[in-house]
Design an enzyme around this catalytic site. Structure first.
Site, mmCIF file in Angstrom:
data_model
loop_
_atom_site.group_PDB
_atom_site.id
_atom_site.type_symbol
_atom_site.label_atom_id
_atom_site.label_comp_id
_atom_site.label_asym_id
_atom_site.label_seq_id
_atom_site.Cartn_x
_atom_site.Cartn_y
_atom_site.Cartn_z
ATOM 1 N N ASP A 1 3.352 9.816 -8.905
ATOM 2 C CA ASP A 1 2.184 9.432 -8.091
ATOM 3 C C ASP A 1 2.557 9.159 -6.633
ATOM 4 O OD1 ASP A 1 0.933 9.629 -10.504
ATOM 5 O OD2 ASP A 1 0.120 7.601 -10.533
ATOM 6 N N ASP B 1 2.654 14.128 -11.535
ATOM 7 C CA ASP B 1 1.372 14.022 -10.822
ATOM 8 C C ASP B 1 1.569 13.540 -9.384
ATOM 9 O OD1 ASP B 1 0.275 14.627 -13.317
ATOM 10 O OD2 ASP B 1 -0.076 12.526 -13.809
ATOM 11 N N GLN C 1 4.106 4.448 -12.484
ATOM 12 C CA GLN C 1 3.474 4.990 -11.283
ATOM 13 C C GLN C 1 3.937 4.163 -10.081
ATOM 14 O OE1 GLN C 1 1.893 3.803 -13.970
ATOM 15 N NE2 GLN C 1 0.432 5.292 -14.761
ATOM 16 N N THR D 1 -1.630 0.936 -10.422
ATOM 17 C CA THR D 1 -1.278 2.106 -9.612
ATOM 18 C C THR D 1 -1.626 1.903 -8.146
ATOM 19 O OG1 THR D 1 -1.564 3.587 -11.507
ATOM 20 C CG2 THR D 1 -1.625 4.581 -9.326
#
Length: 376
Positions: A196, A223, A173, A137
């Site tokens: 993300d 998210d 992500q 990530t």
């Protein structure tokens, strides 16, 4: 030879909400991109290499009219504190990183329009690295800011990695920017991605980095605003995206804070709005992220004075990321929000601050002796 990417692949980077999906610059930026033909500087009112504002101002232009043709080259040349990068209109396809030593750095989009100056790349967490393994990530971030005192104005930070083009990659992500430094401010910026998008974090578990975002636009699906920073989002617009890969709700979650348990201040969203491309109630407002690296985290999010569209599930706006850390045990609260996505139909699902409690959930309370709104 590297061929240009198809417009369809990159179109969301330059398109504003409601605009035609086309990768391009505004008319002002196009005029500035041809300074010799039109007698204008590509750096607007911010000087030029021949009329430098000061010795710590560097100019970036993709066609060679500045000190550097890439943003990272300019960052590398700024070997100290207090540098300003004036970035001419263009799409800068590169990854960039501001190390801890480059404190009090400022990036300015020269046209004054964030859509004209785009820093973009397309790594995802599951993208294979040249030397083996995957990026993860953090490694997927187009831009990484670790220095304290970073400021950005009128820029777009984007990650245009798309799930549909990589069906074999499960690590989806794809971070547009990860910010870890204290006193990091973003004014009039755009953050574009899917999962993300904006990673508002800190350098260490015991470090409570303060960040300020004003008049910014953030879009994504899963998210897409997350991390453990103390962050204030003032007058910002959050946009949830349609998903063709899913057939039912939820499509995703706007916020996923991971605030340290010892930190009294997490995310504060004030005076903003949340809009959606998705069907009604297909998005959750938030879910708590308690990472394996800090199982004592108590995610904190306060949303106040913000208009929520019908895209937010008003009946059950919060959900769990892990059953072991239910959202009800975290620090989620709302205050005087409006719009169909903010209707309180099931009170136990929408914890509300009292007027007395709301007085401690302000930008001043969250950011302490740092007052970035006075200088922006």
């Amino acid at each position: 030879m590297t061929l240009p990417a198809p417009v369809s692949r990159r179109s969301f980077v330059a398109a504003s909400v409601g605009a035609a999906l086309a990768l391009g610059l505004s008319s002002q930026a196009q005029a500035q991109a041809q300074p010799h033909a039109r007698g204008r500087s590509p750096f607007g009112r911010y000087g030029s290499p021949s009329a430098r504002l000061d010795e710590r101002t560097l100019y970036v232009h993709p066609g060679g009219l500045g000190d550097h043709t890439t943003v990272q080259a300019a960052v590398n040349a700024a070997s100290g504190s207090g540098y300003t990068l004036v970035i001419a209109p263009g799409t800068y396809r590169e990854t960039t990183a501001v190390s801890v030593a480059r404190t009090d750095m400022t990036w300015i989009g020269a046209s004054g329009e964030a859509r004209d100056v785009v820093v973009v790349y397309d790594n995802a967490a599951g993208t294979p690295k040249p030397g083996g393994g995957t990026y993860g990530t953090t490694g997927s971030a187009t831009t990484l800011v670790q220095a304290d005192g970073f400021t950005a104005r009128d820029l777009t930070f984007a990650n245009d990695w798309l799930r549909a083009e990589h069906p074999g990659i499960s690590g989806t992500q794809a971070v547009a920017i990860k910010v870890q430094g204290d006193r990091s401010a973003f004014v009039g910026c755009r953050f574009l991605g899917h999962q993300d998008t904006l990673y508002a974090d800190s350098m260490a578990l015991g470090t409570f980095a303060r960040q300020y975002y004003r008049d910014c636009y953030v879009e994504g699906d899963v998210d897409f605003v997350f991390g453990r920073a103390t962050a204030v989002y003032e007058n910002c617009h959050f946009r949830t995206l349609i998903r063709d890969d899913l057939t039912g709700a939820p499509y995703g979650f706007v916020f996923a804070p991971s605030t340290a348990g010892a930190n009294p201040r997490g995310y504060l969203v004030t005076g903003g709005r949340i809009s959606s491309e998705a069907p009604d109630a297909y998005y959750k407002l938030a879910r708590p992220w308690v990472p394996s690296s800090d199982t004592t985290a108590r995610p904190m999010l306060t949303v106040r004075g913000t208009r929520m569209s019908a895209g937010i599930d008003a009946v059950a706006p919060y959900t769990n990321m892990s059953s072991g850390f239910p959202w009800q045990d975290q620090r989620f609260a709302e205050y005087r929000n409006t719009g169909p996505g903010a209707v309180v139909s099931v009170p136990e699902n929408r914890p509300q601050l009292t007027s007395s409690e709301a007085r401690s959930h302000t930008r001043e309370a969250y950011l302490g002796d740092w007052t970035p709104w006075k200088g922006c």
